[in-house]
Design a protein around this motif. Structure first.
Motif, mmCIF file in Angstrom:
data_model
loop_
_atom_site.group_PDB
_atom_site.id
_atom_site.type_symbol
_atom_site.label_atom_id
_atom_site.label_comp_id
_atom_site.label_asym_id
_atom_site.label_seq_id
_atom_site.Cartn_x
_atom_site.Cartn_y
_atom_site.Cartn_z
ATOM 1 N N LEU A 1 26.891 7.246 8.481
ATOM 2 C CA LEU A 1 26.561 5.806 7.926
ATOM 3 C C LEU A 1 27.735 5.291 9.645
ATOM 4 N N THR A 2 26.659 4.663 10.716
ATOM 5 C CA THR A 2 27.452 4.276 11.926
ATOM 6 C C THR A 2 26.917 2.844 11.714
ATOM 7 N N ALA A 3 27.338 2.085 12.827
ATOM 8 C CA ALA A 3 27.431 0.803 12.808
ATOM 9 C C ALA A 3 26.080 0.603 12.415
ATOM 10 N N GLY A 4 25.929 -0.677 11.685
ATOM 11 C CA GLY A 4 24.356 -1.351 12.000
ATOM 12 C C GLY A 4 23.568 -1.017 10.324
ATOM 13 N N THR A 5 22.403 -1.357 10.909
ATOM 14 C CA THR A 5 21.807 -1.574 9.266
ATOM 15 C C THR A 5 20.895 -0.545 9.116
ATOM 16 N N HIS A 6 21.017 0.050 7.698
ATOM 17 C CA HIS A 6 19.737 1.844 7.636
ATOM 18 C C HIS A 6 19.560 1.628 6.557
ATOM 19 N N ILE A 7 18.124 1.620 6.582
ATOM 20 C CA ILE A 7 17.117 1.610 5.121
ATOM 21 C C ILE A 7 16.708 2.997 5.095
ATOM 22 N N TYR A 8 16.987 3.291 4.228
ATOM 23 C CA TYR A 8 16.059 4.856 3.190
ATOM 24 C C TYR A 8 15.517 4.298 2.027
ATOM 25 N N ASN A 9 14.356 5.311 2.155
ATOM 26 C CA ASN A 9 14.024 5.504 0.871
ATOM 27 C C ASN A 9 14.613 7.185 0.106
ATOM 28 N N ARG B 1 16.821 2.294 -0.823
ATOM 29 C CA ARG B 1 15.654 2.176 -1.673
ATOM 30 C C ARG B 1 15.587 3.188 -3.035
ATOM 31 N N TYR B 2 16.009 2.820 -4.260
ATOM 32 C CA TYR B 2 15.713 3.586 -5.356
ATOM 33 C C TYR B 2 13.615 4.421 -5.813
ATOM 34 N N PHE B 3 13.360 4.830 -6.130
ATOM 35 C CA PHE B 3 12.284 5.148 -6.116
ATOM 36 C C PHE B 3 12.731 5.299 -8.329
ATOM 37 N N ASN B 4 12.282 6.161 -8.707
ATOM 38 C CA ASN B 4 12.450 6.064 -10.323
ATOM 39 C C ASN B 4 13.156 7.469 -10.434
ATOM 40 N N PRO B 5 14.553 6.959 -10.663
ATOM 41 C CA PRO B 5 15.210 8.311 -11.282
ATOM 42 C C PRO B 5 15.818 8.497 -12.536
ATOM 43 N N VAL B 6 15.423 9.539 -12.419
ATOM 44 C CA VAL B 6 15.582 10.288 -13.849
ATOM 45 C C VAL B 6 16.066 11.342 -14.227
ATOM 46 N N GLY B 7 16.356 12.169 -14.936
ATOM 47 C CA GLY B 7 16.977 13.526 -15.755
ATOM 48 C C GLY B 7 17.942 13.294 -15.285
ATOM 49 N N ALA B 8 19.508 14.233 -15.410
ATOM 50 C CA ALA B 8 20.232 14.646 -15.301
ATOM 51 C C ALA B 8 21.528 15.125 -15.713
ATOM 52 N N LYS C 1 1.345 -1.115 -0.571
ATOM 53 C CA LYS C 1 -0.009 -0.204 -0.128
ATOM 54 C C LYS C 1 0.911 1.621 0.183
ATOM 55 N N VAL C 2 0.359 1.945 -0.984
ATOM 56 C CA VAL C 2 1.341 3.495 -1.156
ATOM 57 C C VAL C 2 1.028 4.306 0.176
ATOM 58 N N PRO C 3 1.678 5.662 0.602
ATOM 59 C CA PRO C 3 3.212 5.502 0.522
ATOM 60 C C PRO C 3 4.582 4.456 0.608
ATOM 61 N N PHE C 4 5.068 4.038 0.635
ATOM 62 C CA PHE C 4 6.141 2.723 0.891
ATOM 63 C C PHE C 4 6.725 3.448 2.165
ATOM 64 N N VAL C 5 6.593 2.789 3.294
ATOM 65 C CA VAL C 5 6.988 3.283 4.144
ATOM 66 C C VAL C 5 9.114 1.878 4.537
ATOM 67 N N GLU C 6 9.890 1.968 5.166
ATOM 68 C CA GLU C 6 10.831 1.165 5.382
ATOM 69 C C GLU C 6 10.813 0.061 6.422
ATOM 70 N N ASP D 1 7.503 7.229 1.565
ATOM 71 C CA ASP D 1 6.990 7.831 3.001
ATOM 72 C C ASP D 1 8.608 8.364 2.586
ATOM 73 N N THR D 2 9.003 9.634 2.999
ATOM 74 C CA THR D 2 10.296 9.709 2.964
ATOM 75 C C THR D 2 10.764 10.764 4.267
ATOM 76 N N THR D 3 9.783 10.077 5.446
ATOM 77 C CA THR D 3 10.117 11.039 6.496
ATOM 78 C C THR D 3 11.949 10.830 7.111
ATOM 79 N N LYS D 4 12.023 8.958 7.277
ATOM 80 C CA LYS D 4 12.929 8.691 7.508
ATOM 81 C C LYS D 4 14.304 9.383 7.653
ATOM 82 N N ALA D 5 14.271 9.436 5.974
ATOM 83 C CA ALA D 5 16.440 9.869 5.402
ATOM 84 C C ALA D 5 15.685 11.310 5.568
ATOM 85 N N LYS D 6 14.756 11.821 5.744
ATOM 86 C CA LYS D 6 14.655 13.578 6.358
ATOM 87 C C LYS D 6 15.310 13.103 7.188
#
Ligand code: NAD
Ligand code: WQD
Length: 331
Positions: free
Chosen positions: A249-257, A175-182, A132-137, A299-304
């Motif tokens: 980056l700090t030790a451990g796993t970090h997942i970001y949209n 996790r990239y969404f749809n990269p476009v542009g240049a 279900k959108v928006p996708f959350v990590e 959902d871009t909250t975490k990266a922000k």
């Protein structure tokens, strides 16, 4: 930091190399050029005025990769190298599983041997499947519909397990969404081999007259205008997201949209392209493309919150920059 960038001659990798150099990092690029051209490195040098160390090496070749680690002191890795064409992955699953999984295994193995503990991995919103959108990590991942998507989901699991077993290891899964542009210079951008699979390069090639007409795959989805909705993100914003992740980056796993959080339909994208560039994009509506989902946005909250990163460039800028690159591009 001295950063090893695998796949750094490719579309997203080359833009990230520019952002890394501009942020003051030094860069070693490793690429076998299976889906990119060496000239891109000169373009990066033109943009940044900085030097890059380059190895033409296949990342599945463990001894060649190890040789790079013995020659240089590496602080972190961004691993872009991979094959990415969804339909080709259905026809050649072994090639995709081998290339995308073995490259990741080799890199992590060599990282451990040489005590390199910062690892940034290119994943994809495709791992969310038809959630279900928006996708959350934090969502449970749904199965993907093709071997390419599986290579991303499996790589994520492998990397997470390895990180759990090695407390000093720092992993960012992006996790990239749809990269476009240049790049705004128009010097580097997306130049797919053959007929493009993805929407934006198809649009730019229709605008250029290389292709006759865009086929819009379905207008009966449960979306605002019936066409598919995606979270298009400017490749320079995406590149800057990598620099932010590496710094944080700090030790451990970090997942970001890495997305904008905004959904844009296929028809809205065509319209934005026409307005941004004052050029018509002829299209026709055809059947849905198998495997496509209706809507995909982040959902871009975490990266922000954690990286302090947000995408800044809007859809008009994406369309303008994509077109500037295509207009200038010579095969
Ligand atoms: P790209 O094909 O332009 O770049 C990938 C680069 O990796 C190419 O230069 C290619 O030559 C190189 N490469 C492939 N296999 C290699 C190997 N075994 N050894 C050395 N080099 C190798 O693709 P991109 O769009 O820049 O994508 C970069 C990464 O991001 C990929 O892992 C891709 O799966 C992932 N990704 C891309 C998108 C997208 O829409 N472009 C979306 C989500 C995730
Ligand atoms: C976007 C929308 C199409 C082409 C793919 C991969 C994904 C990720 C990004 C790597 C959809 C429609 C497209 C065309 C169209 N890659 N479309 N006519 O499918 O969201 O994602 O690239 O990780 O894994 O699956 O991107 O650009 O192909 O399609 O109407 O000629 O445009 O149906 O709604 P997608 P896309």
């Amino acid at each position: 930091m001295q950063v090893l960038v695998t796949g750094g001659v490719g579309y997203i990798g080359s833009h990230t190399v520019v952002s890394l150099l501009e942020a003051g990092h030094s860069v070693i690029v490793v690429d076998n050029l299976v889906n990119s051209k060496i000239e891109t490195l000169d373009k990066i040098k033109q943009i940044t005025n900085k030097d890059i160390i380059f190895y033409q090496v296949d990342v599945t070749d463990e001894s060649a990769v190890e040789n790079i680690f013995t020659n240089h002191s590496i602080d972190g890795i961004i691993h872009f190298a991979g094959l990415k064409a969804v339909s080709e992955s259905v026809e050649r699953p072994l090639t995709y599983y081998y290339n995308n999984l073995v490259s990741t295994l080799v890199l992590v193995k060599v990282c451990q041997k040489y005590n390199v503990n910062r690892f940034v991995f290119s994943s994809s919103a495709t791992v969310y499947g038809d959630n279900k959108v928006p996708f959350v990590e934090s969502m449970n991942l749904f199965p993907t519909t093709n071997p390419y998507g599986e290579t991303k989901a499996i790589s994520e699991r492998i990397l997470i397990d390895i990180t759990k077993a090695n407390p000093a290891f720092s992993l960012a899964i992006l996790r990239y969404f749809n990269p476009v542009g240049a790049h705004e210079s128009g010097l580097i951008g997306e130049a797919p081999n053959g007929i493009p699979n993805n929407l934006m390069p198809y649009v730019t090639q229709v605008a250029k007259g290389k292709l006759n007409k865009l086929r819009v795959f379905g207008n009966d989805y449960p979306t605002t205008d019936g066409t598919g909705v995606r979270d298009f993100i400017h490749v320079t914003d995406l590149a800057e997201g990598h620099v932010a992740a590496l710094d944080y980056l700090t030790a451990g796993t970090h997942i970001y949209n890495l997305g904008t959080g905004e959904g844009t339909s296929v028809l809205e994208l065509i319209h934005a392209f026409e307005v941004a560039n004052e050029i018509k994009v002829p299209y026709e509506i055809v059947e849905r493309r198998p495997g496509d989902i209706a809507s995909c946005y982040a959902d871009t909250t975490k990266a922000k919150q954690e990286l302090g990163w947000v995408a800044k460039r809007d859809i008009i800028e994406m369309c303008r920059d994509a077109w500037r690159f295509e207009k200038n591009y010579k095969e």
